[in-house]
Scaffold this motif. Structure first.
Motif, mmCIF file in Angstrom:
data_model
loop_
_atom_site.group_PDB
_atom_site.id
_atom_site.type_symbol
_atom_site.label_atom_id
_atom_site.label_comp_id
_atom_site.label_asym_id
_atom_site.label_seq_id
_atom_site.Cartn_x
_atom_site.Cartn_y
_atom_site.Cartn_z
ATOM 1 N N PRO A 186 0.835 -1.215 0.000
ATOM 2 C CA PRO A 186 0.000 0.000 0.000
ATOM 3 C C PRO A 186 0.864 1.256 0.000
ATOM 4 N N GLY A 187 0.456 2.228 -0.800
ATOM 5 C CA GLY A 187 1.217 3.455 -0.924
ATOM 6 C C GLY A 187 2.186 3.460 -2.075
ATOM 7 N N SER A 188 2.360 2.334 -2.757
ATOM 8 C CA SER A 188 3.245 2.276 -3.911
ATOM 9 C C SER A 188 2.650 3.066 -5.071
ATOM 10 N N THR A 189 3.509 3.735 -5.831
ATOM 11 C CA THR A 189 3.064 4.503 -6.990
ATOM 12 C C THR A 189 3.111 3.623 -8.231
ATOM 13 N N VAL A 190 2.043 3.663 -9.028
ATOM 14 C CA VAL A 190 1.980 2.891 -10.277
ATOM 15 C C VAL A 190 2.039 3.872 -11.433
ATOM 16 N N VAL A 191 2.986 3.666 -12.341
ATOM 17 C CA VAL A 191 3.241 4.599 -13.434
ATOM 18 C C VAL A 191 2.986 3.905 -14.763
ATOM 19 N N SER A 192 2.317 4.605 -15.660
ATOM 20 C CA SER A 192 2.135 4.132 -17.035
ATOM 21 C C SER A 192 2.233 5.321 -17.972
#
Length: 619
Positions: free
Chosen positions: A506-512
């Protein structure tokens, strides 16, 4: 006694002759002649043949070959033959006034199946990234038993939760695990269900089966916008058409046109049994208000379209007794909702709303800009979309001019009703397409009246209309299928997103790079998202110039406890190639740069997707 018998026999003979002259009566119905019977049997045979050929054609589709024109360039010839046979069979039905409604229904449902079930049958996973997003929202509503905390930009769904709450209730009542199980079939099912309120709407204007079913065929041949996936706007649009049908049925101009009655068609002469009283039956009015309340709680735009349509319908004095109570009730419900549940979103965006009101020209053209760097095929598809939209409005205007009786109906008012909303807000560049969608049901009936209203030479008339119907359907195929290379996802791409959702703390950033990632928002309430196609132009330029440095500006807080995950995939590359929002080779350049940087660790890799983890710069 002999005179009485002769007089009685004479009256009976006259009555029998009159019955025989009435079309569609059982006593006087004559068997069709040779050519007519041949057309009937040909039309009945073409429907099953076309559907069989369509299903057979889907066995030979290579989805990996999609590029500029999406499905258009990979569907086999047999598919197009099946579609052509459907059009031919429907035209044959139109040429015979005795055609039963069941055959019309079969052809329209067949058309819906061919257009909307084809991607469902071909694709191994759910189509379109926004459908995946709405599945994720429904799942989050169930997890949190209501409002979703830490929703970020998806917090708007907390203010208009009706669609998601209904789906959550359905899933919990049926014991299903996720909306993903049925969301795949939403486009064909939605369009099939929409047929009922469309027919109800058209029957408020005419009783001519050819016009009613012709209008339904034209609607599905021109509805290229694609707002039929698992989404609150599709749900709200279905209810909008239903409300319009119920309101139109109460207007004093209801049913001005009847098949086979030349005087009635020419003069619009009403009969006492057909004139609505102008007063709402209590049950029907309550139903309309309930539908309006569900619309208001489910989608921010559709209530504005509904209120705009009701305002425009109230312009003629004869309509006000029916329309004003509904308008007052709908407006009151919308104001109460916006002042309470939706207040946080409206307060945060009020300045943007007010600014949009001062830029109507920008709102109108916003969805047509930024095509300069798009793929050549994507530009062609965009221009075909515009051409089809323009053709619909031109044909509807011609019907208004050429068919005087439609001017006494409210069809033209429904066509222009979305225009005030179009000028008021850009809606993320999509408003012009939404305005077209909301005008299309009424415009379709106007086009049907123009092309199919019976004249002195009906068969020649249908023969002339057939190429127009074929051209409209051809335009739809470009708009609906032309962008499928980025709407289609492989199982590998789904596996990449699920890996991130299952393993990221939880709290991880997901980038696309774009939103064309299936399941990107599976844990959006735990993991903040960064999509570069939505960032401002300077951020995108930095990313293009140096992918590593361009990324780091969005990942300042990455750590081993809360790392960042960068997803690169086939559909994102296709999306960039089509739209040109970033250079077409950005996915490849990102992959090359990250693979050479030891701070970015590949944690998932398949043929169509790769995931890198970043947990801060190593010292």
């Amino acid at each position: 006694m002999g005179k009485l018998q002769t007089l009685t026999n004479g009256r009976m003979t006259s009555f029998t002759s009159a019955v025989a002259r009435r079309p569609g009566t059982a006593a006087g119905e004559r068997r069709p002649s040779g050519p007519t019977a041949a057309r009937q049997w040909t039309a009945r045979l073409l429907l099953p043949v076309a559907l069989v050929l369509w299903l057979l054609s889907l066995r030979h589709v290579h989805l990996a070959g999609m590029r500029d024109y999406g499905l258009l360039q990979v569907l086999p010839v047999l598919f197009w033959v099946a579609l052509g046979l459907l059009v031919l069979g429907f035209c044959l039905l139109l040429s015979d006034r005795r055609t039963a409604g069941g055959w019309f229904a079969g052809y329209v449902l067949g058309l819906i199946a061919v257009i909307h079930a084809t991607p469902t049958l071909l694709y191994p996973t759910l189509r379109y990234s926004w459908a995946w997003k709405h599945v994720a929202v429904t799942d989050a509503v169930i997890r949190h038993q209501g409002d979703v905390p830490h929703a970020g930009k998806l917090a708007i769904y907390n203010q208009w939760p009706g669609f998601f709450d209904l789906n959550a209730f359905f899933l919990q009542a049926t014991g299903l695990h996720s909306a993903l199980g049925y969301a795949t079939w939403t486009p064909p099912v939605f369009n099939a269900v929409l047929l009922a309120p469309l027919l109800l709407l058209y029957r408020t204007v005419t009783r001519d089966r050819r016009l009613i079913w012709g209008a339904a065929w034209i609607y599905y041949s021109c509805s290229w916008v694609g707002q039929d996936y698992f989404a609150p706007q599709a749900f709200a649009f279905l209810l909008f058409v239903t409300v319009m049908a119920l309101v139109m049925g109460q207007l004093p101009t209801s049913v001005l046109h009847r098949s086979g009655d030349a005087h009635y068609i020419r003069t619009g002469d009403t009969r006492a049994a057909d004139i609505p009283t102008g007063r709402w039956p209590v049950g029907r009015f309550v139903l309309v208000m309930v539908l309006a309340a569900v619309i208001i709680s489910s989608h921010p735009l559709t209530p504005l379209m509904l209120i705009s349509a009701l305002v425009v319908l109230s312009f003629p004095r004869r309509n006000r007794r029916v329309v004003l109570p509904v308008l007052a009730g709908t407006t009151l419900l919308a104001v109460v909702w916006d002042a309470t549940v939706a207040r946080p979103y409206i307060a945060d965006n009020l300045n943007d709303f007010m600014g949009s009101l001062l830029k109507p020209d920008t709102n109108v053209v916003s969805g047509l800009a930024a095509l300069g760097t798009a793929a050549p095929g994507h530009v062609v598809v965009a221009w075909v979309d515009r051409g089809l939209s323009a053709a619909v409005f031109v044909l509807a205007a011609l019907a208004f001019l050429a068919r005087p009786w439609v001017r006494r109906t409210s069809l033209a008012l429904l066509v222009v009703a979305p225009l005030p909303v179009l000028a008021a807000n850009a809606y993320g560049g999509e408003m012009i397409f939404r305005a077209y969608l909301f005008a299309l049901p009424a415009a379709s009936l106007l086009i049907a009246v123009l092309l199919l209203e019976r004249g002195s030479r009906p068969r020649l008339q249908v023969l002339a209309a057939c190429p127009v119907l074929l051209a409209l359907l051809g335009g739809l195929m470009f708009g609906y299928y032309g962008k499928e290379s980025s709407n289609y996802f492989t199982k590998d791409e789904v596996a990449a997103a699920r890996f991130v959702a299952a393993t990221s703390p939880p709290g991880s950033t997901v980038v696309s790079l774009t939103s064309a990632v299936p399941g990107l928002y599976l844990r959006y309430d735990d993991n903040p998202m960064v999509e570069f196609d939505q960032q401002d132009i300077e951020d995108r330029r930095r990313l293009v110039k140096d992918p590593v440095k361009g990324l780091e500006g969005f990942l300042p807080d990455a750590s081993p406890q809360q790392p960042a995950y960068i997803i690169l995939s086939r559909a994102q590359a296709a999306d960039l190639y089509q739209t040109g929002v970033l250079p077409a080779d950005t996915v490849q350049r990102m992959e090359s740069a990250l693979s050479k940087n030891p701070d970015y660790i590949p944690v998932f890799r398949t043929k169509d997707a790769v995931v890198y983890r970043y947990q801060g710069t190593k010292s």
